[in-house]
Design a protein around this motif. Structure first.
Motif, mmCIF file in Angstrom:
data_model
loop_
_atom_site.group_PDB
_atom_site.id
_atom_site.type_symbol
_atom_site.label_atom_id
_atom_site.label_comp_id
_atom_site.label_asym_id
_atom_site.label_seq_id
_atom_site.Cartn_x
_atom_site.Cartn_y
_atom_site.Cartn_z
ATOM 1 N N SER A 143 0.834 -1.188 0.000
ATOM 2 C CA SER A 143 0.000 0.000 0.000
ATOM 3 C C SER A 143 0.873 1.244 0.000
ATOM 4 O O SER A 143 1.926 1.271 0.632
ATOM 5 N N PHE A 198 -3.826 10.168 -9.523
ATOM 6 C CA PHE A 198 -3.137 8.898 -9.640
ATOM 7 C C PHE A 198 -2.267 8.805 -10.881
ATOM 8 O O PHE A 198 -1.512 7.841 -11.037
ATOM 9 N N THR A 233 -2.004 2.006 -17.496
ATOM 10 C CA THR A 233 -1.113 1.225 -16.647
ATOM 11 C C THR A 233 0.073 0.719 -17.447
ATOM 12 O O THR A 233 -0.017 0.473 -18.651
ATOM 13 N N SER A 266 -3.449 -0.927 -8.484
ATOM 14 C CA SER A 266 -4.806 -0.429 -8.351
ATOM 15 C C SER A 266 -4.805 0.766 -7.412
ATOM 16 O O SER A 266 -3.769 1.113 -6.843
ATOM 17 N N ARG A 267 -5.965 1.392 -7.267
ATOM 18 C CA ARG A 267 -6.037 2.556 -6.396
ATOM 19 C C ARG A 267 -7.396 2.641 -5.736
ATOM 20 O O ARG A 267 -8.374 2.058 -6.200
ATOM 21 N N ASP A 268 -7.442 3.398 -4.653
ATOM 22 C CA ASP A 268 -8.661 3.675 -3.916
ATOM 23 C C ASP A 268 -8.793 5.184 -3.831
ATOM 24 O O ASP A 268 -8.009 5.838 -3.143
ATOM 25 N N ASN A 269 -9.776 5.737 -4.516
ATOM 26 C CA ASN A 269 -9.932 7.186 -4.567
ATOM 27 C C ASN A 269 -10.312 7.775 -3.213
ATOM 28 O O ASN A 269 -9.911 8.895 -2.884
ATOM 29 N N THR A 310 -4.978 6.045 -1.911
ATOM 30 C CA THR A 310 -3.991 5.000 -1.727
ATOM 31 C C THR A 310 -3.821 4.217 -3.018
ATOM 32 O O THR A 310 -4.798 3.916 -3.706
ATOM 33 N N VAL A 311 -2.572 3.897 -3.335
ATOM 34 C CA VAL A 311 -2.241 3.042 -4.470
ATOM 35 C C VAL A 311 -1.756 1.708 -3.936
ATOM 36 O O VAL A 311 -0.974 1.659 -2.981
ATOM 37 N N TYR A 312 -2.200 0.628 -4.561
ATOM 38 C CA TYR A 312 -1.855 -0.712 -4.121
ATOM 39 C C TYR A 312 -1.051 -1.437 -5.191
ATOM 40 O O TYR A 312 -1.144 -1.140 -6.381
ATOM 41 N N CYS A 321 7.255 3.644 -3.503
ATOM 42 C CA CYS A 321 6.163 4.355 -4.150
ATOM 43 C C CYS A 321 6.702 5.647 -4.735
ATOM 44 O O CYS A 321 7.542 6.314 -4.121
ATOM 45 N N LYS A 342 5.715 9.310 -7.082
ATOM 46 C CA LYS A 342 4.780 10.245 -7.694
ATOM 47 C C LYS A 342 5.565 11.334 -8.408
ATOM 48 O O LYS A 342 6.438 11.957 -7.806
#
Length: 115
Positions: A21, A31, A57, A70-73, A77-79, A95, A97
């Motif tokens: 995570s 993202f 991707t 994947s991600r959770d808006n 969080t990016v997984y 990680c 960015k």
């Protein structure tokens, strides 16, 4: 400024799975141009999986079919779901960015794949 915090690494046997995570905070967030790199002992840092600047991707050939980004808006969080892990996957996973010309990095999380 952007802050990135990785978690989820640890020891795992070959063929096992882990989910990493990356929790992001700070300035305006998207993202795009965000993903995972890794660095094994004595080797260069390499891209593992990422969302490109265009929102697509991109995966390293060595992890295609095994890893999924994947991600959770809601949680920002990016997984990185890692399945069928191999000893060659052993590395510190970071990680990343990218915002314009500047790269932001987390501290990294260690993944060790061994029997």
């Amino acid at each position: 400024q952007v802050q990135l915090v990785e978690s989820g690494g640890g020891p795992v046997q070959p063929g096992g799975s882990l989910r990493l995570s990356c929790a992001a905070s700070g300035s305006i967030f998207s993202f795009n141009a965000m993903g995972w790199y890794r660095q094994a002992p004595g080797k260069q840092r390499e891209l593992v999986a990422a969302f490109t600047s265009g929102g697509m991707t991109n995966y390293a050939d060595s992890v295609k079919g095994r890893f999924t980004i994947s991600r959770d808006n809601t949680k920002i969080t990016v997984y990185l779901q890692m399945n069928n892990l191999k000893p060659e996957d052993t590395a510190v996973y970071y990680c990343n960015k990218r915002i314009e010309t500047k790269d932001y990095w987390g501290q990294g999380t260690q993944v060790t794949v061994s029997s």
